[in-house]
Design a protein around this motif. Structure first.
Motif, PDB file in Angstrom:
ATOM      1  N   LEU A 170       0.925  -1.103   0.003  1.00 44.16           N
ATOM      2  CA  LEU A 170       0.070  -0.014   0.070  1.00 44.16           C
ATOM      3  C   LEU A 170       0.870   1.283  -0.057  1.00 44.16           C
ATOM      4  CD1 LEU A 170      -2.749   1.758   0.201  1.00 44.16           C
ATOM      5  CD2 LEU A 170      -2.423   1.172   2.712  1.00 44.16           C
ATOM      6  N   PHE A 171       1.832   1.167   1.134  1.00 48.53           N
ATOM      7  CA  PHE A 171       2.889   2.337   0.699  1.00 48.53           C
ATOM      8  C   PHE A 171       3.249   2.388  -0.393  1.00 48.53           C
ATOM      9  CE2 PHE A 171       4.225   3.438   5.485  1.00 48.53           C
ATOM     10  CZ  PHE A 171       2.609   3.460   5.724  1.00 48.53           C
ATOM     11  N   HIS A 172       3.935   1.511  -1.112  1.00 44.38           N
ATOM     12  CA  HIS A 172       4.571   1.296  -2.247  1.00 44.38           C
ATOM     13  C   HIS A 172       3.565   2.047  -3.509  1.00 44.38           C
ATOM     14  CE1 HIS A 172       8.004  -0.405  -0.768  1.00 44.38           C
ATOM     15  NE2 HIS A 172       7.655  -1.792  -0.914  1.00 44.38           N
ATOM     16  N   ARG A 173       2.416   1.505  -3.336  1.00 43.93           N
ATOM     17  CA  ARG A 173       1.461   2.017  -4.454  1.00 43.93           C
ATOM     18  C   ARG A 173       1.330   3.718  -4.205  1.00 43.93           C
ATOM     19  NH1 ARG A 173      -2.637  -1.909  -7.022  1.00 43.93           N
ATOM     20  NH2 ARG A 173      -1.641  -3.693  -6.934  1.00 43.93           N
ATOM     21  N   MET A 174       1.074   3.977  -3.225  1.00 37.67           N
ATOM     22  CA  MET A 174       1.129   5.437  -2.850  1.00 37.67           C
ATOM     23  C   MET A 174       2.253   6.233  -3.489  1.00 37.67           C
ATOM     24  SD  MET A 174      -0.593   5.565   1.074  1.00 37.67           S
ATOM     25  CE  MET A 174      -2.408   5.550   0.935  1.00 37.67           C
ATOM     26  N   ALA A 175       3.428   5.900  -3.056  1.00 33.88           N
ATOM     27  CA  ALA A 175       4.521   6.381  -3.530  1.00 33.88           C
ATOM     28  C   ALA A 175       4.621   6.361  -5.074  1.00 33.88           C
ATOM     29  CB  ALA A 175       5.734   5.541  -3.055  1.00 33.88           C
ATOM     30  N   VAL A 176       4.401   5.335  -5.974  1.00 33.16           N
ATOM     31  CA  VAL A 176       4.406   5.193  -7.142  1.00 33.16           C
ATOM     32  C   VAL A 176       3.460   6.181  -7.950  1.00 33.16           C
ATOM     33  CG1 VAL A 176       3.639   3.657  -9.193  1.00 33.16           C
ATOM     34  CG2 VAL A 176       5.100   2.755  -7.326  1.00 33.16           C
ATOM     35  N   ASP A 177       2.321   6.279  -7.248  1.00 29.44           N
ATOM     36  CA  ASP A 177       0.903   7.279  -7.718  1.00 29.44           C
ATOM     37  C   ASP A 177       1.557   8.562  -7.826  1.00 29.44           C
ATOM     38  OD1 ASP A 177      -0.712   4.923  -8.369  1.00 29.44           O
ATOM     39  OD2 ASP A 177      -2.079   5.683  -7.125  1.00 29.44           O
ATOM     40  N   PHE A 178       2.244   8.939  -6.870  1.00 27.71           N
ATOM     41  CA  PHE A 178       2.687  10.272  -6.719  1.00 27.71           C
ATOM     42  C   PHE A 178       4.262  10.910  -7.096  1.00 27.71           C
ATOM     43  CE2 PHE A 178      -1.108  10.042  -4.117  1.00 27.71           C
ATOM     44  CZ  PHE A 178      -1.849  11.129  -4.344  1.00 27.71           C
ATOM     45  N   SER A 179       4.973   9.803  -7.572  1.00 25.58           N
ATOM     46  CA  SER A 179       6.220  10.097  -8.058  1.00 25.58           C
ATOM     47  C   SER A 179       6.272  10.327  -9.531  1.00 25.58           C
ATOM     48  CB  SER A 179       7.341   8.626  -7.839  1.00 25.58           C
ATOM     49  OG  SER A 179       7.199   8.670  -6.365  1.00 25.58           O
ATOM     50  N   HIS A 180       7.239  10.610 -10.020  1.00 25.17           N
ATOM     51  CA  HIS A 180       7.543  10.850 -11.547  1.00 25.17           C
ATOM     52  C   HIS A 180       8.063   9.621 -12.319  1.00 25.17           C
ATOM     53  CE1 HIS A 180       7.257  15.070 -10.259  1.00 25.17           C
ATOM     54  NE2 HIS A 180       6.532  15.232 -11.284  1.00 25.17           N
TER      55      HIS A 180
END
Length: 268
Positions: free
Chosen positions: A214-224
């Motif tokens: 879940l943490f990883h997906r949040m990071a992926v969604d808001f990263s470039h």
């Protein structure tokens, strides 16, 4: 050289924590990028295992002193700094006794088993952004590594996106080995909402398991862009990254070593 500034927000850096693949990358990558002409600074949590005297940490008064409110509780933000030898790269430590002191129950140096890991990640994200803003150093790339840094992209995009310090900043997130070893607090998303995130920001995450992915997906969604440093990363997570349409590097893309990272940064 302001267009070649990289801020590394790391989970672990050796020698401040014992050497392992994560902490060694936390040291070697910034050192290598500095040798390639980038200006570099680094952040990490001041975990209880970090020996302040041996590593010559000292408090940065101008960056410390504010309180960060999480779930209606005040938590003082203390910033300390040391120089990574022999490169002399400045390492800023995000410190708070409530979240980063060593506990007898810790199963590892980062406390991956703690019940409050959601709040620790929130505090680290907000503390990192507040400190970066006060530094007025204006990084062009922020590279976050490890699950405890995973909320930084979300906070930067939604809470600090209008700050001049981050104008045009590109966010890179690394998927590292290691997981949160206990369930994330079921009120995690409610805490994010109380912190100012909209229902739209968190809606897509409501049906997902409360785990490291879940943490990883949040990071992926808001990263470039995303770098997968874990050869054993969840295949579903890898497919999620590929489907995002964002630039990414797989473990096999890193065979060129530090040159691969430099090329990736320059491509952004």
């Amino acid at each position: 050289m302001t267009n070649k500034r990289i801020l590394f927000i790391n989970q672990e850096i050796t020698p401040y924590l014992p050497a392992n693949p994560i902490s060694s990358l936390g040291k070697n990558l910034p050192v290598a990028m500095q040798s390639k002409g980038f200006e570099v600074r680094t952040f990490m949590p001041k975990f209880g295992n970090v020996n302040e005297r041996r590593n010559q940490l000292h408090e940065v008064i101008r960056l410390s002193g504010m309180n960060i409110i999480i779930d209606d509780n005040d938590h003082p933000l203390i910033i300390k700094v040391a120089s990574l030898q022999p490169s002399r790269i400045q390492v800023y430590f995000i410190d708070n006794d409530d979240y980063f002191q060593k506990l007898n129950s810790d199963v590892d140096a980062v406390g991956s088993n703690r019940a409050d890991n959601d709040e620790r990640a929130i505090f680290f994200a907000r503390g990192s952004m507040e400190s970066a803003k006060k530094l007025r150093w204006d990084p062009k790339i922020i590279h976050c590594s490890g699950w405890i840094s995973a909320l930084v992209p979300m906070y930067l995009k939604r809470m600090y996106g209008d700050d001049p310090s981050f104008k045009g900043t590109k966010l890179v997130y690394s998927i590292l080995p290691g997981k949160i070893s206990t369930p994330i607090d079921e009120r995690f998303l409610a805490k994010l909402k109380a912190d100012g995130f909209s229902a739209r920001d968190i809606k897509k995450f409501q049906s997902l398991p409360l785990d490291t992915n879940l943490f990883h997906r949040m990071a992926v969604d808001f990263s470039h862009a995303v770098i997968i440093n874990d050869p054993d990363a969840d295949p579903e997570l890898v497919e999620y990254i590929k489907a995002s349409g964002k630039p990414y590097m797989l473990p096999e893309n890193l065979e060129k070593g530090m040159d691969a990272y430099a090329e990736f940064y320059n491509s952004l």
